[in-house]
Design an enzyme around this catalytic site. Structure first.
Site, PDB file in Angstrom:
ATOM      1  N   ASN A 213       0.817  -1.223   0.000  1.00 20.92           N
ATOM      2  CA  ASN A 213       0.000   0.000   0.000  1.00 20.92           C
ATOM      3  C   ASN A 213       0.851   1.274   0.000  1.00 20.92           C
ATOM      4  O   ASN A 213       0.632   2.176  -0.807  1.00 20.92           O
ATOM      5  CB  ASN A 213      -0.903   0.007   1.240  1.00 20.92           C
ATOM      6  N   ILE A 214       1.807   1.346   0.932  1.00 22.42           N
ATOM      7  CA  ILE A 214       2.564   2.600   1.071  1.00 22.42           C
ATOM      8  C   ILE A 214       3.603   2.731  -0.039  1.00 22.42           C
ATOM      9  O   ILE A 214       3.807   3.823  -0.587  1.00 22.42           O
ATOM     10  CB  ILE A 214       3.209   2.698   2.473  1.00 22.42           C
TER      11      ILE A 214
ATOM     12  N   ALA B 141       9.437   2.979   7.471  1.00 19.03           N
ATOM     13  CA  ALA B 141       8.775   1.672   7.609  1.00 19.03           C
ATOM     14  C   ALA B 141       8.805   1.224   9.061  1.00 19.03           C
ATOM     15  O   ALA B 141       7.868   1.477   9.824  1.00 19.03           O
ATOM     16  CB  ALA B 141       9.433   0.654   6.694  1.00 19.03           C
ATOM     17  N   ARG B 142       9.867   0.586   9.468  1.00 20.11           N
ATOM     18  CA  ARG B 142      10.026   0.108  10.838  1.00 20.11           C
ATOM     19  C   ARG B 142      11.489   0.226  11.220  1.00 20.11           C
ATOM     20  O   ARG B 142      12.369  -0.061  10.399  1.00 20.11           O
ATOM     21  CB  ARG B 142       9.636  -1.381  10.944  1.00 20.11           C
TER      22      ARG B 142
ATOM     23  N   ASP C   6      11.990   8.295   9.984  1.00 20.51           N
ATOM     24  CA  ASP C   6      10.778   8.496  10.786  1.00 20.51           C
ATOM     25  C   ASP C   6      10.685   7.426  11.873  1.00 20.51           C
ATOM     26  O   ASP C   6       9.935   7.570  12.818  1.00 20.51           O
ATOM     27  CB  ASP C   6       9.544   8.426   9.871  1.00 20.51           C
TER      28      ASP C   6
ATOM     29  N   GLU D 176      13.681   2.907  19.158  1.00 20.22           N
ATOM     30  CA  GLU D 176      12.530   3.731  19.470  1.00 20.22           C
ATOM     31  C   GLU D 176      11.954   3.296  20.819  1.00 20.22           C
ATOM     32  O   GLU D 176      11.882   2.083  21.053  1.00 20.22           O
ATOM     33  CB  GLU D 176      11.494   3.498  18.350  1.00 20.22           C
TER      34      GLU D 176
ATOM     35  N   HIS E  90       8.313   9.335  14.199  1.00 19.39           N
ATOM     36  CA  HIS E  90       7.299   8.302  13.845  1.00 19.39           C
ATOM     37  C   HIS E  90       5.907   8.912  13.671  1.00 19.39           C
ATOM     38  O   HIS E  90       4.944   8.528  14.340  1.00 19.39           O
ATOM     39  CB  HIS E  90       7.272   7.193  14.906  1.00 19.39           C
ATOM     40  N   ILE E  91       5.837   9.842  12.722  1.00 24.89           N
ATOM     41  CA  ILE E  91       4.565  10.552  12.480  1.00 24.89           C
ATOM     42  C   ILE E  91       4.020  10.270  11.088  1.00 24.89           C
ATOM     43  O   ILE E  91       3.142  10.979  10.609  1.00 24.89           O
ATOM     44  CB  ILE E  91       4.751  12.081  12.650  1.00 24.89           C
TER      45      ILE E  91
ATOM     46  N   ALA F 178       1.981   8.202   9.698  1.00 23.29           N
ATOM     47  CA  ALA F 178       0.542   8.016   9.494  1.00 23.29           C
ATOM     48  C   ALA F 178      -0.271   9.127  10.129  1.00 23.29           C
ATOM     49  O   ALA F 178      -1.487   9.182   9.975  1.00 23.29           O
ATOM     50  CB  ALA F 178       0.123   6.677  10.098  1.00 23.29           C
TER      51      ALA F 178
END
Ligand SMILES: NC(=O)c1ccc[n+]([C@@H]2O[C@H](COP(=O)([O-])OP(=O)(O)OC[C@H]3O[C@@H](n4cnc5c(N)ncnc54)[C@H](O)[C@@H]3O)[C@@H](O)[C@H]2O)c1
Length: 316
Positions: free
Chosen positions: A156-157, A243-244, A268, A273, A291-292, A294
């Site tokens: 999707n992304i 992503a992660r 991000d 984290e 981590h913003i 979304a």
């Protein structure tokens, strides 16, 4: 029926649910009081984002729960298999925030190509005393137009990012073992549509040809970009990870920034984290966001509405 949206839900989600006869509670109940609250209020559906944990013990202790909903993509905070084994519906909103993440990737890319991450740090310090010096430092920016964006993970992304890249005049290559080919449809403001067909490329070809690389894969056991991959990239590549944390080796990234293989990185997400390494936070060639990806108002609206529609279908 009662719904507890423990990490919040958009107003349009609440309105849609209330119109369908649901009672929506938006109190944020502390994790340790959640079991009591759900049982005392006979909650039928629990909606969470990433903060609230829905583990096996909570699921077992709350027999009124018929549905657990995650506003967003990852289900790391929910014991999905256990809930399903007890007949509880599990829902999420996999595509609601794809465009939001893609736009943040481009914020990092456009900013990176023109050194904005560094200019924004130094203008407040030296903008009045050393304007000409800073102008010189940041004068060798580049354009994204005509360059190649390599995308790892074409779900999707990844595909939403490809649309923005094509719109900006970039060539797109992607590497995803599960997506042999993809049709990317660009919709324009006046109703025009243009379709592009892309095919999967090998990891090595992507590394060799990309001027910019963006990661859009799920969490993995091993790094997808580590020392060996950095050694195969074009000199001066720009890299974005929204992503992660853990799909990119941050130590290898710092080395690659130091030796000039990577010109800049946009991050991000972080390996450690929510306490990113100080070497990452202080590096002058890294564009940072907390981590913003979304987290846009529009995505929250889409998430609220998607959850509401699924709940109405499943529980009404
Ligand atoms: N920054 C943020 O705030 C934010 C928000 C939402 C999602 N995400 C993350 O973005 C990532 C992508 O999300 P999505 O919704 O596009 O997922 P998706 O499931 O739609 O797509 C992921 C794709 O990655 C591919 N893939 C898996 N392993 C791969 C590998 N080693 N190499 C190449 N391709 C591989 C899969 O085949 C799949 O097509 C996830 O890690 C998600 O957690 C981040």
């Amino acid at each position: 029926m009662k719904i507890l949206a423990n990490d919040g839900i958009s107003q349009n989600g609440i309105t849609t649910l209330e119109k369908a006869g649901f009672n929506v509670l938006t109190t944020t109940v502390a994790q340790e009081q959640l079991v009591n609250y759900i049982n005392e209020n006979k909650i039928d559906a629990l909606l969470v984002r990433s903060a609230t944990k829905v583990r096996k013990d909570l699921i077992d202790a709350c027999p009124t729960l018929k549905l657990i909903g995650r506003g967003g993509v990852g289900m790391d905070n929910i014991d999905v298999a256990h809930a399903k084994s007890k007949g509880i519906h599990i829902i999420n909103t996999p595509a609601a925030s794809s465009e939001s993440v893609a736009e943040l990737v481009f914020a990092h890319l456009f900013g990176g190509a023109r050194f904005l991450y560094d200019a924004n740090r130094n203008m407040p310090l030296e903008g009045d005393s050393n304007f000409k010096g800073l102008k010189k430092s940041y004068s060798k920016g580049t354009e994204l137009r005509g360059k190649t964006l390599g995308i790892f993970g074409f779900g999707n992304i990844g595909q939403a990012t490809a649309k923005l890249a094509i719109g900006a005049g970039m060539k797109v290559v992607y590497c995803d073992p599960d997506v042999a080919e993809a049709k990317i449809d660009l919709d324009f403001f006046d109703g025009q549509k243009v379709s592009f067909s892309l095919t999967n490329t090998s990891k090595n070809d992507l590394l060799k040809n990309a001027d910019y690389i963006s990661l859009h894969i799920p969490g993995q056991d091993n790094y997808v970009l580590g020392k060996s991959e950095f050694s195969k990239m074009k000199k001066g590549v720009g890299i974005v990870n929204a992503a992660r944390g853990g799909v990119l080796d941050e130590v290898a990234l710092i080395d690659a920034l130091e030796n000039g293989t990577v010109a800049f990185a946009g991050l991000d997400v972080y390996e450690s984290e929510p306490k990113p390494e100080i070497k990452i936070l202080m590096h002058s060639s890294i564009s940072l966001s907390p981590h913003i990806g979304a987290a846009t108002l529009e995505a929250q609206e889409r998430i609220g509405l998607e959850l509401a529609e699924q709940i109405i279908t499943l529980l009404n």
